[in-house]
Design a protein around this motif. Structure first.
Motif, PDB file in Angstrom:
ATOM      1  N   ALA A 150       0.827  -1.208   0.000  1.00 56.28           N
ATOM      2  CA  ALA A 150       0.000   0.000   0.000  1.00 56.28           C
ATOM      3  C   ALA A 150       0.860   1.256   0.000  1.00 56.28           C
ATOM      4  O   ALA A 150       0.582   2.215  -0.726  1.00 56.28           O
ATOM      5  N   CYS A 151       1.916   1.256   0.798  1.00 59.23           N
ATOM      6  CA  CYS A 151       2.808   2.413   0.878  1.00 59.23           C
ATOM      7  C   CYS A 151       3.487   2.667  -0.465  1.00 59.23           C
ATOM      8  O   CYS A 151       3.561   3.807  -0.928  1.00 59.23           O
ATOM      9  N   LYS A 152       3.958   1.626  -1.116  1.00 54.63           N
ATOM     10  CA  LYS A 152       4.658   1.770  -2.393  1.00 54.63           C
ATOM     11  C   LYS A 152       3.715   2.294  -3.479  1.00 54.63           C
ATOM     12  O   LYS A 152       4.080   3.188  -4.246  1.00 54.63           O
ATOM     13  N   VAL A 153       2.481   1.769  -3.534  1.00 63.33           N
ATOM     14  CA  VAL A 153       1.528   2.235  -4.536  1.00 63.33           C
ATOM     15  C   VAL A 153       1.168   3.694  -4.276  1.00 63.33           C
ATOM     16  O   VAL A 153       1.097   4.511  -5.196  1.00 63.33           O
ATOM     17  N   TRP A 154       0.966   4.049  -3.004  1.00 65.51           N
ATOM     18  CA  TRP A 154       0.622   5.434  -2.643  1.00 65.51           C
ATOM     19  C   TRP A 154       1.760   6.383  -3.037  1.00 65.51           C
ATOM     20  O   TRP A 154       1.536   7.431  -3.629  1.00 65.51           O
ATOM     21  N   GLN A 155       2.990   5.998  -2.719  1.00 63.56           N
ATOM     22  CA  GLN A 155       4.147   6.828  -3.055  1.00 63.56           C
ATOM     23  C   GLN A 155       4.313   6.958  -4.568  1.00 63.56           C
ATOM     24  O   GLN A 155       4.664   8.030  -5.066  1.00 63.56           O
ATOM     25  N   SER A 156       4.053   5.894  -5.297  1.00 70.29           N
ATOM     26  CA  SER A 156       4.159   5.940  -6.760  1.00 70.29           C
ATOM     27  C   SER A 156       3.164   6.937  -7.337  1.00 70.29           C
ATOM     28  O   SER A 156       3.484   7.689  -8.261  1.00 70.29           O
ATOM     29  N   HIS A 157       1.958   6.967  -6.793  1.00 69.98           N
ATOM     30  CA  HIS A 157       0.961   7.929  -7.254  1.00 69.98           C
ATOM     31  C   HIS A 157       1.419   9.357  -6.973  1.00 69.98           C
ATOM     32  O   HIS A 157       1.260  10.242  -7.817  1.00 69.98           O
ATOM     33  N   GLU A 158       1.985   9.586  -5.788  1.00 67.56           N
ATOM     34  CA  GLU A 158       2.423  10.934  -5.416  1.00 67.56           C
ATOM     35  C   GLU A 158       3.552  11.432  -6.314  1.00 67.56           C
ATOM     36  O   GLU A 158       3.713  12.631  -6.497  1.00 67.56           O
ATOM     37  N   LYS A 159       4.353  10.538  -6.874  1.00 75.11           N
ATOM     38  CA  LYS A 159       5.475  10.920  -7.723  1.00 75.11           C
ATOM     39  C   LYS A 159       5.048  11.338  -9.128  1.00 75.11           C
ATOM     40  O   LYS A 159       5.801  11.999  -9.833  1.00 75.11           O
ATOM     41  N   VAL A 160       3.854  10.955  -9.537  1.00 78.01           N
ATOM     42  CA  VAL A 160       3.382  11.277 -10.885  1.00 78.01           C
ATOM     43  C   VAL A 160       3.021  12.756 -10.947  1.00 78.01           C
ATOM     44  O   VAL A 160       2.235  13.253 -10.141  1.00 78.01           O
ATOM     45  N   GLU A 161       3.595  13.449 -11.895  1.00 81.56           N
ATOM     46  CA  GLU A 161       3.346  14.879 -12.051  1.00 81.56           C
ATOM     47  C   GLU A 161       1.887  15.124 -12.434  1.00 81.56           C
ATOM     48  O   GLU A 161       1.316  14.414 -13.252  1.00 81.56           O
ATOM     49  N   ASP A 162       1.277  16.123 -11.820  1.00 81.06           N
ATOM     50  CA  ASP A 162      -0.118  16.498 -12.069  1.00 81.06           C
ATOM     51  C   ASP A 162      -1.102  15.370 -11.778  1.00 81.06           C
ATOM     52  O   ASP A 162      -2.158  15.284 -12.392  1.00 81.06           O
ATOM     53  N   SER A 163      -0.765  14.494 -10.831  1.00 78.95           N
ATOM     54  CA  SER A 163      -1.654  13.376 -10.519  1.00 78.95           C
ATOM     55  C   SER A 163      -2.832  13.795  -9.641  1.00 78.95           C
ATOM     56  O   SER A 163      -3.844  13.127  -9.607  1.00 78.95           O
ATOM     57  N   GLY A 164      -2.684  14.909  -8.940  1.00 74.85           N
ATOM     58  CA  GLY A 164      -3.752  15.354  -8.050  1.00 74.85           C
ATOM     59  C   GLY A 164      -3.767  14.529  -6.774  1.00 74.85           C
ATOM     60  O   GLY A 164      -3.120  13.488  -6.677  1.00 74.85           O
ATOM     61  N   PRO A 165      -4.518  14.984  -5.790  1.00 76.87           N
ATOM     62  CA  PRO A 165      -4.559  14.253  -4.520  1.00 76.87           C
ATOM     63  C   PRO A 165      -5.333  12.942  -4.664  1.00 76.87           C
ATOM     64  O   PRO A 165      -6.304  12.858  -5.421  1.00 76.87           O
ATOM     65  N   LEU A 166      -4.877  11.956  -3.969  1.00 74.58           N
ATOM     66  CA  LEU A 166      -5.530  10.651  -3.982  1.00 74.58           C
ATOM     67  C   LEU A 166      -6.425  10.556  -2.756  1.00 74.58           C
ATOM     68  O   LEU A 166      -5.950  10.620  -1.632  1.00 74.58           O
ATOM     69  N   GLY A 167      -7.722  10.440  -2.962  1.00 74.80           N
ATOM     70  CA  GLY A 167      -8.661  10.385  -1.841  1.00 74.80           C
ATOM     71  C   GLY A 167      -8.677   9.022  -1.181  1.00 74.80           C
ATOM     72  O   GLY A 167      -8.477   8.886   0.019  1.00 74.80           O
ATOM     73  N   CYS A 168      -8.898   7.987  -1.968  1.00 75.38           N
ATOM     74  CA  CYS A 168      -8.965   6.623  -1.450  1.00 75.38           C
ATOM     75  C   CYS A 168      -8.446   5.682  -2.529  1.00 75.38           C
ATOM     76  O   CYS A 168      -8.863   5.758  -3.682  1.00 75.38           O
ATOM     77  N   LEU A 169      -7.536   4.826  -2.151  1.00 76.82           N
ATOM     78  CA  LEU A 169      -6.953   3.863  -3.070  1.00 76.82           C
ATOM     79  C   LEU A 169      -7.622   2.512  -2.842  1.00 76.82           C
ATOM     80  O   LEU A 169      -7.672   2.032  -1.720  1.00 76.82           O
TER      81      LEU A 169
END
Length: 101
Positions: free
Chosen positions: A29-48
């Motif tokens: 879960a941590c790795k997937v969350w961090q991968s999303h945060e690294k994507v430029e212009d990905s926007g905030p992730l509410g719930c994965l």
């Protein structure tokens, strides 16, 4: 099952339920969350929401922590999401104040 862990390390702070797999779940879960945060212009992730052969996982951010709820594939994603949102609401105040003193 429910887990709480820092969003940067994936090392669990607490777990309820099957703690044998908690470290693996937290790391994924941590790795997937961090991968999303690294994507430029990905926007905030509410719930994965994650589905795999072993079950389903819902993850939500609370301060500098991630809260995760796990269930088998028979549990609908809507119910799992509601569970993680309720856990988020319950833990928001205490987790925001950890380390502020």
């Amino acid at each position: 099952d429910a887990l709480v862990f820092p969003s940067r390390s994936g090392l669990q702070v607490g777990a309820a339920g099957n703690t044998a797999t908690a470290a693996t779940i937290a790391a994924i879960a941590c790795k997937v969350w961090q991968s999303h945060e690294k994507v430029e212009d990905s926007g905030p992730l509410g719930c994965l929401l994650i589905e795999c052969s072993e079950g389903r996982l819902a993850v939500k951010s609370v301060a500098s922590f991630l809260v995760a709820c796990c269930a088998d594939t028979a549990v609908p994603f809507g119910a799992l999401k509601k569970k993680v949102e309720n856990l988020h609401a319950s833990l928001q105040w205490p987790l925001q104040h950890i380390g502020q003193q």
